[in-house]
Motif scaffolding. Structure first.
Motif, PDB file in Angstrom:
ATOM      1  N   GLY A 136     -51.205  42.036 -32.733  1.00 35.35           N
ATOM      2  CA  GLY A 136     -50.285  42.536 -33.747  1.00 35.35           C
ATOM      3  C   GLY A 136     -49.268  43.531 -33.245  1.00 35.35           C
ATOM      4  N   GLU A 137     -49.071  43.618 -31.928  1.00 36.03           N
ATOM      5  CA  GLU A 137     -48.103  44.575 -31.381  1.00 36.03           C
ATOM      6  C   GLU A 137     -46.891  43.897 -30.746  1.00 36.03           C
ATOM      7  OE1 GLU A 137     -49.695  47.589 -28.878  1.00 36.03           O
ATOM      8  OE2 GLU A 137     -51.309  48.130 -30.270  1.00 36.03           O
ATOM      9  N   GLY A 138     -46.897  42.586 -30.720  1.00 35.02           N
ATOM     10  CA  GLY A 138     -45.804  41.876 -30.063  1.00 35.02           C
ATOM     11  C   GLY A 138     -44.827  41.279 -31.046  1.00 35.02           C
ATOM     12  N   GLU A 139     -43.919  40.466 -30.501  1.00 33.62           N
ATOM     13  CA  GLU A 139     -42.941  39.750 -31.308  1.00 33.62           C
ATOM     14  C   GLU A 139     -43.210  38.256 -31.198  1.00 33.62           C
ATOM     15  OE1 GLU A 139     -38.740  41.834 -31.647  1.00 33.62           O
ATOM     16  OE2 GLU A 139     -39.240  41.417 -29.557  1.00 33.62           O
ATOM     17  N   VAL A 140     -42.736  37.528 -32.215  1.00 32.08           N
ATOM     18  CA  VAL A 140     -42.888  36.081 -32.233  1.00 32.08           C
ATOM     19  C   VAL A 140     -41.619  35.434 -32.765  1.00 32.08           C
ATOM     20  CG1 VAL A 140     -45.406  36.156 -32.532  1.00 32.08           C
ATOM     21  CG2 VAL A 140     -43.906  36.081 -34.550  1.00 32.08           C
ATOM     22  N   PHE A 141     -41.483  34.146 -32.429  1.00 32.27           N
ATOM     23  CA  PHE A 141     -40.498  33.300 -33.107  1.00 32.27           C
ATOM     24  C   PHE A 141     -41.240  32.552 -34.209  1.00 32.27           C
ATOM     25  CE2 PHE A 141     -38.729  33.486 -28.719  1.00 32.27           C
ATOM     26  CZ  PHE A 141     -37.528  34.104 -29.019  1.00 32.27           C
ATOM     27  N   TYR A 142     -40.705  32.632 -35.427  1.00 31.97           N
ATOM     28  CA  TYR A 142     -41.361  31.980 -36.557  1.00 31.97           C
ATOM     29  C   TYR A 142     -40.304  31.543 -37.560  1.00 31.97           C
ATOM     30  CZ  TYR A 142     -44.274  31.431 -40.763  1.00 31.97           C
ATOM     31  OH  TYR A 142     -44.881  30.941 -41.889  1.00 31.97           O
ATOM     32  N   GLN A 143     -40.342  30.261 -37.903  1.00 27.12           N
ATOM     33  CA  GLN A 143     -39.392  29.690 -38.860  1.00 27.12           C
ATOM     34  C   GLN A 143     -37.948  30.003 -38.499  1.00 27.12           C
ATOM     35  OE1 GLN A 143     -40.651  30.908 -42.814  1.00 27.12           O
ATOM     36  NE2 GLN A 143     -42.404  29.510 -42.804  1.00 27.12           N
ATOM     37  N   GLY A 144     -37.668  29.918 -37.206  1.00 28.50           N
ATOM     38  CA  GLY A 144     -36.302  30.110 -36.722  1.00 28.50           C
ATOM     39  C   GLY A 144     -35.870  31.549 -36.568  1.00 28.50           C
ATOM     40  N   ASN A 145     -36.780  32.486 -36.811  1.00 28.20           N
ATOM     41  CA  ASN A 145     -36.435  33.901 -36.715  1.00 28.20           C
ATOM     42  C   ASN A 145     -37.320  34.600 -35.688  1.00 28.20           C
ATOM     43  OD1 ASN A 145     -34.467  33.946 -38.912  1.00 28.20           O
ATOM     44  ND2 ASN A 145     -36.232  33.593 -40.251  1.00 28.20           N
ATOM     45  N   ARG A 146     -36.808  35.680 -35.124  1.00 33.51           N
ATOM     46  CA  ARG A 146     -37.571  36.542 -34.238  1.00 33.51           C
ATOM     47  C   ARG A 146     -38.042  37.745 -35.039  1.00 33.51           C
ATOM     48  NH1 ARG A 146     -35.668  38.449 -28.171  1.00 33.51           N
ATOM     49  NH2 ARG A 146     -37.304  39.998 -27.779  1.00 33.51           N
TER      50      ARG A 146
END
Length: 505
Positions: free
Chosen positions: A157-167
């Protein structure tokens, strides 16, 4: 649904997950092995045994004993401190492949992680939540430590992700999908990041693209043969069987199939006795590239199902061994071979482009121009192809011959396999643009010869190509055409041309 077991995962299945929307699950039997391995780790911690990465620090700190009350802090500190990746993120398909491959490796049951770690990884795959993972920072030997640490950050829960076209922050995506971040227990941070999944994931995506491109190169070069009234005798089966390389034999057979009903090919002695090597030696050169690609495929499918972290746990914890399966040398070599194989496909393609546009080498209009002199036609397209293949020659320099010591010289030989895989990916993108230029020039050449005389198969390619790139009636901004054609080459359904493309090679 594809069931993961830690063994037997194929490139075909990877393709279905990455591009076909296929979901994944863990086999019950594999999860039982995972549970037993975890029980062994719990015993090691409770007994206070000195085992690397479980009750000790990491790297040069392997001699520092860690109290069992500090194991959670140890694992989280590992992830935070190792998340030092820099540069642009890996492509989304590569990062998704990384998550899938790490889950598959952990399912072998040698890593000592809890089932919840694997379950969370698989949720990320199935919900298309893809960690943002910087490309640069791995030496490719202590595992892909920096990239995989960014993957692990997303899990906690400390990182970033790409999800549904968004960062976005991983926690935000988790909340939308009802996923709980995990708290890392003993061995789990190390179990996630100590592996070769960054270089292997990049290699998998690169191989799938390179394989598609290799088949397309044969289709496109077949059209070029028609545009140059090439001699079909050079593809006679007896020639290639006489040498004995199966990949060469297969390449010649496919080209004969593509050109079987063409009225634009010639016989030896009809117009000339022999063609230049870039036409006559297509089976020998492309076949050699296929040999290298077959090697790459073999190594990738082994590594996709390999236990690559450290230490590994055997015999219910009675045997815990620190080794070096995280060393990326096998994949580093494979990536360097793939670089060379694809670079050569582009090299010979550029030479065919030159033969299509150079009036001293053919009887076509100079530079395929509709009005030579007033309009330059394809003149500068060849410049672009030449620039791309020259760039590839630099990128093709083997990364695997380099090494540099790290961790106070404890880790004194590294593979640079992740760099090799990234360079391979760049070469593939360049090669695709070169082949796009050859396709544009070949389509123009066969128009001068007579489209009605083309073979059935090459004419189908011509018609598809003309849906994307119109005929050159006057000069225009050709960079747009090149990019459109290159993008189309990513998605051409090769099964429409020949049945043997139904299965991944």
């Amino acid at each position: 649904m594809i069931t993961l077991t830690g063994q037997g995962l194929t490139l075909k299945e990877m393709k279905e997950v990455l591009y076909g929307g296929q979901k994944v699950q863990a086999s019950d039997k594999s999860m039982e092995a995972v549970k037993k391995s975890r029980e062994a780790v719990d015993r090691i911690v409770s007994e206070g045994r000195v085992i690397y990465g479980i009750t000790t620090g990491f790297g040069k700190f392997s001699d520092v004993f860690i109290d069992q009350n500090d194991v959670q802090d140890l694992q989280l500190n590992l992830i935070r401190s190792h998340a030092c990746g820099v540069g642009e993120p890996f492509p989304v398909d590569v990062a998704k492949a990384m998550v899938l491959l790490r889950a598959n490796a952990l399912l072998k049951g040698f890593s000592g992680v809890r089932p919840v770690v694997i379950e969370t990884l698989l949720k990320l795959v199935n919900h298309d939540i893809v960690p943002v993972i910087p490309q640069q920072g791995s030496l490719g030997a202590s595992g892909d430590l920096a990239p995989l640490s960014h993957l692990a950050l997303a899990l906690v829960g400390e990182g970033e992700v790409f999800y549904q076209g968004n960062r976005m922050d991983s926690l935000t995506a988790f909340q939308i999908e009802g996923i709980q971040p995990i708290t890392l227990e003993a061995k789990e941070g190390l179990g996630i990041i100590n592996g070769t999944q960054a270089m292997t994931a990049m290699g998998v995506v690169g191989y799938l693209e390179a394989e598609q491109l290799a088949f397309e190169s044969e289709l496109i070069s077949s059209m070029t043969i028609e545009g140059l009234t090439g001699i079909i005798d050079a593809f006679d089966e007896d020639i290639h069987v006489a040498r004995g390389y199966q990949q060469q034999i297969d390449t010649a057979a496919r080209i004969r199939s593509y050109l079987s009903d063409s009225l634009l090919t010639t016989q030896q002695g009809e117009l000339r006795v022999q063609d230049a090597y870039s036409l006559r030696c297509i089976p020998q050169v492309h076949g050699a590239s296929w040999q290298a690609l077959d090697y790459v495929k073999e190594k990738l499918e082994i590594e996709m199902n390999a236990a690559t972290d450290n230490p590994l746990i055997f015999d219910d914890g009675d045997k815990v061994i620190s080794g070096g399966n995280f060393h990326g040398q096998p994949i580093a070599f494979a990536m360097d071979f793939m670089k060379i194989a694809v670079a050569e496909m582009a090299n010979i393609s550029e030479r065919r482009i030159e033969r299509l546009i150079n009036p001293q080498l053919n009887d076509l209009p100079p530079f395929l121009s509709p009005e030579p002199g007033l309009q330059s036609g394809a003149m500068i397209m060849q410049y672009v192809a030449a620039a791309l293949v020259s760039e590839n020659k630099t990128l093709a320099h083997p990364a695997s011959v380099d090494s540099i010591p790290s961790s106070a010289n404890q880790e004194d030989h590294v593979s640079m396999g992740t760099i090799g895989s990234r360079h391979a990916h760049q070469i593939i993108q360049n090669a695709r643009r070169v082949l796009a230029i050859e396709l544009i020039c070949a389509m123009q050449a066969v128009e001068y010869r007579g489209v009605d005389k083309m073979a059935t198969q090459t004419r189908r390619l011509y018609e598809k190509g003309r849906e994307i790139v119109p005929s050159i009636k006057k000069d225009r901004i050709f960079s747009k055409d090149i990019e459109k054609a290159a993008e189309a080459l990513k998605t051409i359904d090769l099964t429409t041309f020949i049945q043997q493309f139904n299965d991944v090679k």
